[in-house]
Design a protein around this motif. Structure first.
Motif, PDB file in Angstrom:
ATOM      1  N   LEU A   1      -6.501  -3.464   6.177  1.00 34.34           N
ATOM      2  CA  LEU A   1      -5.168  -3.592   5.602  1.00 34.34           C
ATOM      3  C   LEU A   1      -4.087  -2.992   6.493  1.00 34.34           C
ATOM      4  O   LEU A   1      -3.022  -3.590   6.666  1.00 34.34           O
ATOM      5  CB  LEU A   1      -5.119  -2.937   4.218  1.00 34.34           C
ATOM      6  CG  LEU A   1      -5.949  -3.630   3.130  1.00 34.34           C
ATOM      7  CD1 LEU A   1      -5.891  -2.836   1.830  1.00 34.34           C
ATOM      8  CD2 LEU A   1      -5.449  -5.049   2.899  1.00 34.34           C
ATOM      9  N   VAL A   2      -4.346  -1.831   7.052  1.00 38.85           N
ATOM     10  CA  VAL A   2      -3.316  -1.177   7.862  1.00 38.85           C
ATOM     11  C   VAL A   2      -3.087  -1.918   9.164  1.00 38.85           C
ATOM     12  O   VAL A   2      -1.948  -2.161   9.565  1.00 38.85           O
ATOM     13  CB  VAL A   2      -3.702   0.291   8.130  1.00 38.85           C
ATOM     14  CG1 VAL A   2      -2.742   0.928   9.132  1.00 38.85           C
ATOM     15  CG2 VAL A   2      -3.704   1.080   6.835  1.00 38.85           C
TER      16      VAL A   2
ATOM     17  N   GLY B   1       0.685  -8.051  -2.123  1.00 38.35           N
ATOM     18  CA  GLY B   1      -0.128  -7.040  -1.450  1.00 38.35           C
ATOM     19  C   GLY B   1      -1.056  -6.311  -2.408  1.00 38.35           C
ATOM     20  O   GLY B   1      -2.232  -6.081  -2.098  1.00 38.35           O
TER      21      GLY B   1
ATOM     22  N   GLY C   1      -2.133  -6.249   6.306  1.00 38.95           N
ATOM     23  CA  GLY C   1      -0.827  -5.845   5.803  1.00 38.95           C
ATOM     24  C   GLY C   1       0.326  -6.469   6.578  1.00 38.95           C
ATOM     25  O   GLY C   1       1.175  -7.169   6.012  1.00 38.95           O
TER      26      GLY C   1
ATOM     27  N   ALA D   1       0.401  -1.685  14.158  1.00 44.52           N
ATOM     28  CA  ALA D   1       0.872  -2.509  13.046  1.00 44.52           C
ATOM     29  C   ALA D   1       2.400  -2.559  13.005  1.00 44.52           C
ATOM     30  O   ALA D   1       2.994  -3.625  12.775  1.00 44.52           O
ATOM     31  CB  ALA D   1       0.328  -1.955  11.725  1.00 44.52           C
TER      32      ALA D   1
ATOM     33  N   THR E   1       4.025  -3.423   2.315  1.00 42.53           N
ATOM     34  CA  THR E   1       2.944  -4.301   1.870  1.00 42.53           C
ATOM     35  C   THR E   1       1.592  -3.632   2.039  1.00 42.53           C
ATOM     36  O   THR E   1       0.703  -3.755   1.184  1.00 42.53           O
ATOM     37  CB  THR E   1       2.981  -5.624   2.654  1.00 42.53           C
ATOM     38  OG1 THR E   1       4.281  -6.200   2.562  1.00 42.53           O
ATOM     39  CG2 THR E   1       1.957  -6.599   2.122  1.00 42.53           C
ATOM     40  N   THR E   2       1.426  -2.904   3.128  1.00 39.79           N
ATOM     41  CA  THR E   2       0.165  -2.203   3.366  1.00 39.79           C
ATOM     42  C   THR E   2      -0.066  -1.123   2.313  1.00 39.79           C
ATOM     43  O   THR E   2      -1.191  -0.967   1.793  1.00 39.79           O
ATOM     44  CB  THR E   2       0.169  -1.577   4.766  1.00 39.79           C
ATOM     45  OG1 THR E   2       0.368  -2.604   5.748  1.00 39.79           O
ATOM     46  CG2 THR E   2      -1.133  -0.860   5.040  1.00 39.79           C
TER      47      THR E   2
ATOM     48  N   SER F   1      -1.027  -2.712  -0.929  1.00 40.16           N
ATOM     49  CA  SER F   1      -2.388  -3.237  -0.837  1.00 40.16           C
ATOM     50  C   SER F   1      -3.411  -2.120  -0.964  1.00 40.16           C
ATOM     51  O   SER F   1      -4.438  -2.270  -1.652  1.00 40.16           O
ATOM     52  CB  SER F   1      -2.574  -3.962   0.496  1.00 40.16           C
ATOM     53  OG  SER F   1      -1.671  -5.026   0.636  1.00 40.16           O
TER      54      SER F   1
END
Length: 373
Positions: A207-208, A175, A212, A313, A274-275, A278
């Motif tokens: 990403l969010v 990420g 992610g 998400a 992971t988000t 990142s």
């Protein structure tokens, strides 16, 4: 050529005209050598159709040699054949049990249609089995709600650690690097228009909401999905699944449900983790490449990304986790008791899990396109 090797001698002085006398051993042991087979087969193919055949000089003749002669005779007796009673009996047995295989192949388009039909039927069978697995999971969850104390909580706890905690380092590393790469690529374009500040909006939304959870799901599918298939597949090979069935232990309640429940709980956490990593990588790259300070990045991010995007998400990650667990269990249950099937099942599980995750992510993008934008 050795004395016992099969060979054909042309005898022009025979009383019956041009005769072909066979000598040596016409057996599987001699004809197994590729060079010998090719030489003998070429000699038989070049033989005259009306020639007389003399088999009496053959030292040894078995079914392989007799089948070779019979095929080269066009599967019919020549006009003149001299053979011993044993040789003639063997050739008659070959004649009786040889099956004519049609050489005509169906047209290419028919083979293509047949192959397509087989793939459609196979896909339909896999989809039906997956639906049955989902239904069984719902029934097992109802059973768990009615009797929580009888649930396999120890298995769930172990899967939470194996699939969640141990996956944090690799998801964080990947990420972070993805965030750095995206930030550098975006900086090249935004700098041309003087829109450096919009990198927060682009990184935040991408990403969010999308990358992610999707990146985390792909990593978990390759890491934990394959492990699920391998674990259940080994149980199939070692006949543990059969033993559980004999003991009256439900496969769905003790194998499928704990894994699905664990991934449903841990996947949103891994997706958020992971988000965050990142965004950290993107923030560092934005500071180095575009002089966008971390303080500005952190203050502008809540305004760029609304709360519904984060909720979508999280919900999407939970669905991804359940699907990965179901696909892994589905292929694990259908592993045959051999190592080759175990390898193929694990590979198919990973490929199918990643494909399903991407398809479901596209479906979410279409359904929730007006939410949080």
């Amino acid at each position: 050529m050795e004395d016992h090797a099969p060979r054909i001698v042309r005898d022009a002085s025979s009383s019956s005209g041009a005769a072909l006398r066979l000598e040596g051993r016409w057996t599987a042991a001699q004809l197994a050598h590729r060079s010998v087979w090719r030489e003998v087969d070429a000699d038989l193919e070049s033989a005259q159709s009306g020639a007389a055949w003399d088999l009496q000089a053959i030292d040894q003749l078995d079914h392989v040699g007799a089948q070779l002669l019979w095929n080269r005779w066009g599967r019919q007796w020549p006009a003149d054949v001299q053979a011993t009673d044993a040789q003639r009996s063997m050739l008659e047995r070959i004649e009786r049990f040889t099956v004519d295989v049609p050489n005509e192949k169906p047209p290419t388009w028919m083979r293509a249609v047949d192959g397509l039909g087989r793939r459609v039927l196979h896909t339909g069978t896999q989809a039906r089995n997956l639906v049955v697995l989902i239904g069984q999971l719902l029934l097992d969850l109802l059973r768990l709600v009615r009797s929580p104390r009888s649930g396999p909580w120890r298995d769930v706890s172990g899967h939470l650690y194996q699939m969640g905690t141990t996956a944090l380092p690799i998801t964080a590393l990947v990420g972070f690097l993805i965030g750095v790469v995206l930030a550098y690529l975006m900086s090249l374009q935004l700098r041309q228009y003087g829109a450096e500040s919009f990198i927060v909006n682009i990184l935040g939304i991408s990403l969010v909401r999308e990358l992610g959870p999707l990146l985390a799901a792909i990593l978990v599918a390759g890491r934990s999905g394959s492990a699920i298939t391998a674990q259940i597949g080994v149980m199939r090979v070692t006949e543990e699944l059969d033993a559980m069935r004999v003991m009256g232990i439900s496969h769905g309640f003790r194998l499928v449900m704990p894994r699905a429940l664990a991934l449903a709980i841990v996947m949103p956490l891994i997706g958020v983790w992971t988000t965050v990593t990142s965004l950290a990588g993107g923030m560092l790259a934005a500071d180095l490449a575009m002089n966008v300070t971390p303080a500005y990045f952190v203050n502008a991010l809540p305004q760029a990304v609304d709360l519904p995007n984060l909720l979508i998400a999280v919900f999407k990650s939970m669905v991804f986790g359940i699907l990965i667990a179901l696909v892994g269990c589905h292929y694990g249950m259908r592993v045959k008791p051999n190592t080759e099937s175990l390898g193929k099942g694990t590979t198919s599980s990973v490929v199918t899990s990643i494909t399903v995750v991407i398809l479901v992510d596209a479906l979410f993008a279409i359904v929730f396109r007006n939410v949080g934008t």
